[in-house]
Design an enzyme around this catalytic site. Sequence first.
Site, PDB file in Angstrom:
ATOM      1  N   LYS A 119      43.630  11.726  90.392  1.00  0.00           N
ATOM      2  CA  LYS A 119      44.325  10.552  89.866  1.00  0.00           C
ATOM      3  C   LYS A 119      43.502   9.947  88.760  1.00  0.00           C
ATOM      4  O   LYS A 119      42.275  10.082  88.811  1.00  0.00           O
ATOM      5  CB  LYS A 119      44.605   9.529  90.959  1.00  0.00           C
ATOM      6  CG  LYS A 119      43.471   9.174  91.913  1.00  0.00           C
ATOM      7  CD  LYS A 119      42.138   8.739  91.421  1.00  0.00           C
ATOM      8  CE  LYS A 119      42.070   7.425  90.693  1.00  0.00           C
ATOM      9  NZ  LYS A 119      40.650   7.057  90.318  1.00  0.00           N
ATOM     10  N   SER A 167      30.966  24.606  86.030  1.00  0.00           N
ATOM     11  CA  SER A 167      30.426  23.491  85.255  1.00  0.00           C
ATOM     12  C   SER A 167      30.274  23.959  83.821  1.00  0.00           C
ATOM     13  O   SER A 167      30.167  25.160  83.557  1.00  0.00           O
ATOM     14  CB  SER A 167      29.064  23.077  85.822  1.00  0.00           C
ATOM     15  OG  SER A 167      28.477  22.105  84.991  1.00  0.00           O
ATOM     16  N   ARG A 168      30.218  22.970  82.903  1.00  0.00           N
ATOM     17  CA  ARG A 168      29.915  23.314  81.508  1.00  0.00           C
ATOM     18  C   ARG A 168      28.491  23.836  81.430  1.00  0.00           C
ATOM     19  O   ARG A 168      28.102  24.433  80.432  1.00  0.00           O
ATOM     20  CB  ARG A 168      30.036  22.057  80.625  1.00  0.00           C
ATOM     21  CG  ARG A 168      31.404  21.450  80.596  1.00  0.00           C
ATOM     22  CD  ARG A 168      31.348  20.056  79.993  1.00  0.00           C
ATOM     23  NE  ARG A 168      30.534  19.153  80.795  1.00  0.00           N
ATOM     24  CZ  ARG A 168      30.187  17.929  80.445  1.00  0.00           C
ATOM     25  NH1 ARG A 168      30.583  17.442  79.296  1.00  0.00           N
ATOM     26  NH2 ARG A 168      29.448  17.176  81.235  1.00  0.00           N
ATOM     27  N   ALA A 201      31.728  17.099  89.347  1.00  0.00           N
ATOM     28  CA  ALA A 201      31.991  15.653  89.501  1.00  0.00           C
ATOM     29  C   ALA A 201      31.553  15.170  90.880  1.00  0.00           C
ATOM     30  O   ALA A 201      31.656  15.898  91.871  1.00  0.00           O
ATOM     31  CB  ALA A 201      33.490  15.390  89.326  1.00  0.00           C
ATOM     32  N   HIS A 234      42.645  15.752  82.252  1.00  0.00           N
ATOM     33  CA  HIS A 234      43.429  16.201  83.415  1.00  0.00           C
ATOM     34  C   HIS A 234      44.563  17.149  83.035  1.00  0.00           C
ATOM     35  O   HIS A 234      44.696  18.229  83.610  1.00  0.00           O
ATOM     36  CB  HIS A 234      44.007  14.989  84.157  1.00  0.00           C
ATOM     37  CG  HIS A 234      42.981  14.239  84.954  1.00  0.00           C
ATOM     38  ND1 HIS A 234      43.258  13.061  85.608  1.00  0.00           N
ATOM     39  CD2 HIS A 234      41.675  14.496  85.209  1.00  0.00           C
ATOM     40  CE1 HIS A 234      42.171  12.633  86.231  1.00  0.00           C
ATOM     41  NE2 HIS A 234      41.197  13.478  85.991  1.00  0.00           N
ATOM     42  N   TYR A 283      34.541  26.442  82.713  1.00  0.00           N
ATOM     43  CA  TYR A 283      35.803  26.233  83.437  1.00  0.00           C
ATOM     44  C   TYR A 283      36.715  27.459  83.257  1.00  0.00           C
ATOM     45  O   TYR A 283      37.430  27.855  84.179  1.00  0.00           O
ATOM     46  CB  TYR A 283      36.515  24.971  82.935  1.00  0.00           C
ATOM     47  CG  TYR A 283      35.692  23.703  83.008  1.00  0.00           C
ATOM     48  CD1 TYR A 283      34.649  23.551  83.916  1.00  0.00           C
ATOM     49  CD2 TYR A 283      35.969  22.632  82.163  1.00  0.00           C
ATOM     50  CE1 TYR A 283      33.908  22.373  83.976  1.00  0.00           C
ATOM     51  CE2 TYR A 283      35.233  21.450  82.220  1.00  0.00           C
ATOM     52  CZ  TYR A 283      34.197  21.332  83.127  1.00  0.00           C
ATOM     53  OH  TYR A 283      33.472  20.179  83.182  1.00  0.00           O
TER      54      TYR A 283
HETATM   55  N1  LIG Z   1      40.448  10.358  94.723  1.00  0.00           N
HETATM   56  C1  LIG Z   1      39.292   9.739  94.764  1.00  0.00           C
HETATM   57  O1  LIG Z   1      38.851   9.280  95.804  1.00  0.00           O
HETATM   58  C2  LIG Z   1      38.477   9.625  93.501  1.00  0.00           C
HETATM   59  C3  LIG Z   1      37.227   9.010  93.551  1.00  0.00           C
HETATM   60  C4  LIG Z   1      36.446   9.010  92.404  1.00  0.00           C
HETATM   61  C5  LIG Z   1      36.929   9.571  91.235  1.00  0.00           C
HETATM   62  N2  LIG Z   1      38.167  10.124  91.212  1.00  0.00           N
HETATM   63  C6  LIG Z   1      38.683  10.734  89.975  1.00  0.00           C
HETATM   64  O2  LIG Z   1      37.971  11.944  89.777  1.00  0.00           O
HETATM   65  C7  LIG Z   1      37.712  12.123  88.402  1.00  0.00           C
HETATM   66  C8  LIG Z   1      36.201  12.289  88.218  1.00  0.00           C
HETATM   67  O3  LIG Z   1      35.552  11.113  88.630  1.00  0.00           O
HETATM   68  P1  LIG Z   1      33.990  11.133  89.024  1.00  0.00           P
HETATM   69  O4  LIG Z   1      33.548   9.747  89.207  1.00  0.00           O
HETATM   70  O5  LIG Z   1      33.758  12.070  90.147  1.00  0.00           O
HETATM   71  O6  LIG Z   1      33.384  11.684  87.649  1.00  0.00           O
HETATM   72  P2  LIG Z   1      31.948  12.191  87.291  1.00  0.00           P
HETATM   73  O7  LIG Z   1      31.055  12.235  88.479  1.00  0.00           O
HETATM   74  O8  LIG Z   1      31.523  11.450  86.076  1.00  0.00           O
HETATM   75  O9  LIG Z   1      32.234  13.707  86.910  1.00  0.00           O
HETATM   76  C9  LIG Z   1      33.068  14.126  85.885  1.00  0.00           C
HETATM   77  C10 LIG Z   1      32.701  15.588  85.612  1.00  0.00           C
HETATM   78  O10 LIG Z   1      33.509  16.038  84.528  1.00  0.00           O
HETATM   79  C11 LIG Z   1      32.796  16.999  83.785  1.00  0.00           C
HETATM   80  N3  LIG Z   1      32.962  16.677  82.357  1.00  0.00           N
HETATM   81  C12 LIG Z   1      33.595  17.462  81.444  1.00  0.00           C
HETATM   82  N4  LIG Z   1      33.588  16.885  80.236  1.00  0.00           N
HETATM   83  C13 LIG Z   1      32.923  15.716  80.358  1.00  0.00           C
HETATM   84  C14 LIG Z   1      32.576  14.687  79.447  1.00  0.00           C
HETATM   85  N5  LIG Z   1      32.932  14.734  78.154  1.00  0.00           N
HETATM   86  N6  LIG Z   1      31.878  13.643  79.925  1.00  0.00           N
HETATM   87  C15 LIG Z   1      31.531  13.560  81.221  1.00  0.00           C
HETATM   88  N7  LIG Z   1      31.835  14.508  82.135  1.00  0.00           N
HETATM   89  C16 LIG Z   1      32.523  15.589  81.711  1.00  0.00           C
HETATM   90  C17 LIG Z   1      31.330  16.964  84.229  1.00  0.00           C
HETATM   91  O11 LIG Z   1      31.107  18.132  84.998  1.00  0.00           O
HETATM   92  P3  LIG Z   1      30.256  19.396  84.507  1.00  0.00           P
HETATM   93  O12 LIG Z   1      29.125  18.827  83.695  1.00  0.00           O
HETATM   94  O13 LIG Z   1      29.830  20.002  85.776  1.00  0.00           O
HETATM   95  O14 LIG Z   1      31.150  20.270  83.704  1.00  0.00           O
HETATM   96  C18 LIG Z   1      31.253  15.767  85.158  1.00  0.00           C
HETATM   97  O15 LIG Z   1      30.429  15.998  86.267  1.00  0.00           O
HETATM   98  C19 LIG Z   1      38.334  10.936  87.669  1.00  0.00           C
HETATM   99  O16 LIG Z   1      39.607  11.294  87.206  1.00  0.00           O
HETATM  100  C20 LIG Z   1      38.458   9.881  88.746  1.00  0.00           C
HETATM  101  O17 LIG Z   1      39.540   9.007  88.528  1.00  0.00           O
HETATM  102  C21 LIG Z   1      38.930  10.172  92.327  1.00  0.00           C
END
Ligand SMILES: NC(=O)c1ccc[n+]([C@@H]2O[C@H](COP(=O)([O-])OP(=O)(O)OC[C@H]3O[C@@H](n4cnc5c(N)ncnc54)[C@H](OP(=O)(O)O)[C@@H]3O)[C@@H](O)[C@H]2O)c1
Length: 322
Positions: free
Chosen positions: A93, A32-33, A9, A75, A54
């Site tokens: 979150k 990663s997947r 992510a 989550h 995972y």
């Molecule tokens: N605390 C903060 O500052 C903050 C900021 C942004 C986001 N977040 C949180 O972090 C989480 C991820 O957000 P993000 O924007 O970083 O997400 P993202 O870049 O879209 O990444 C999500 C990751 O989940 C995995 N995944 C597994 N099943 C999936 C599916 N069906 N579709 C898409 N991805 C899938 C993928 O990794 P693989 O392909 O490598 O398995 C993907 O890279 C969310 O819960 C978000 O609320 C928190």
Amino acid sequence: MAWGILSTARIGARLVEGARQTDRAEIVAVASRNEPAAQQFAETHDIPRAHGSYDALLADRAVEAVYIPLPNSMHVDWTLRALQAGKHVLCEKPMERRPERVVQAFDLAQERGLVLSEAFMWRHNPQTLALRALLDDGAIGAVRLIRASFSFVLDRDPDVRLDPALDGGALMDVGCYAVSGVRLVAGGEPTSIAAQVVTGPTGVDLRLTGLLRFDGDVLAIVDCGLDVTSRSELEIAGSEGRIVLGDPWHCIDPKIVVERGSGQEIVEVQRADSYRLELHDMAAAIRDDRPPLLGREDALGQSRAIHALYRAAAEGCAVAVG
Ligand SMILES: NC(=O)c1ccc[n+]([C@@H]2O[C@H](COP(=O)([O-])OP(=O)(O)OC[C@H]3O[C@@H](n4cnc5c(N)ncnc54)[C@H](OP(=O)(O)O)[C@@H]3O)[C@@H](O)[C@H]2O)c1
């Protein structure tokens, strides 16, 4: 503390950066997947091991704690699996919109003697601690009204935030910070909630506003959007003054404005990496045997409020929280 990251992510890069700034956390593995994606992420971020699933990371004996930045709907499932594998968990979150699932996760953590925390990084920042201290010192008298906003225009499609099957939506993505903000300031949980929602073509909430009532007649307004210009704000109006934070969630430009009568004071706060601080907090909870800043009670309060906001929006009337 040896950490593994479940997925490549985007937000994972921020945690890696936070870990680099402390000797209390080391990222030792990523999964990663898709194995090449894990290898690429590991190379880019100088992480020693890359796993192609995972489950493989959860079986890695060198990993003591797992950071879960998966899409929202995954989550709790992966939190449960990580806890079953004997790992401490920092879950991104919002942990979960269904309160009973939050209870399930914390029950398992307790049963296994493991630390579980929801990764609301803003809560660890010195700006947030300074805000709480100002309120506790009565800087604006009694808190009466709270207003919290978080929005931006999401221009990536597809994105996990637009997928209802992955529990996307504005409230889950950014509105949860506003909920966290008003709960922190009110110092308790809302008792009654009303809401309005605009649903987008993919079926997730693109915009949502909520009205919350807390004990002591404290009222709050939260708003969030995925199709609204970038806004981050937290305003607290009290019986004797007003506090405004222009960057309450990212805390990149920390500054607290306190107004009383015709006077204004700017409270400057030291910049700090919130991701490093949440890793510190986890390390302290695991190694020093003290509760994490954000444990069961906070995650459950968040989940109950989010659940009630969605229910109130769907039913078109105020609902009791519980
Ligand atoms: N605390 C903060 O500052 C903050 C900021 C942004 C986001 N977040 C949180 O972090 C989480 C991820 O957000 P993000 O924007 O970083 O997400 P993202 O870049 O879209 O990444 C999500 C990751 O989940 C995995 N995944 C597994 N099943 C999936 C599916 N069906 N579709 C898409 N991805 C899938 C993928 O990794 P693989 O392909 O490598 O398995 C993907 O890279 C969310 O819960 C978000 O609320 C928190």
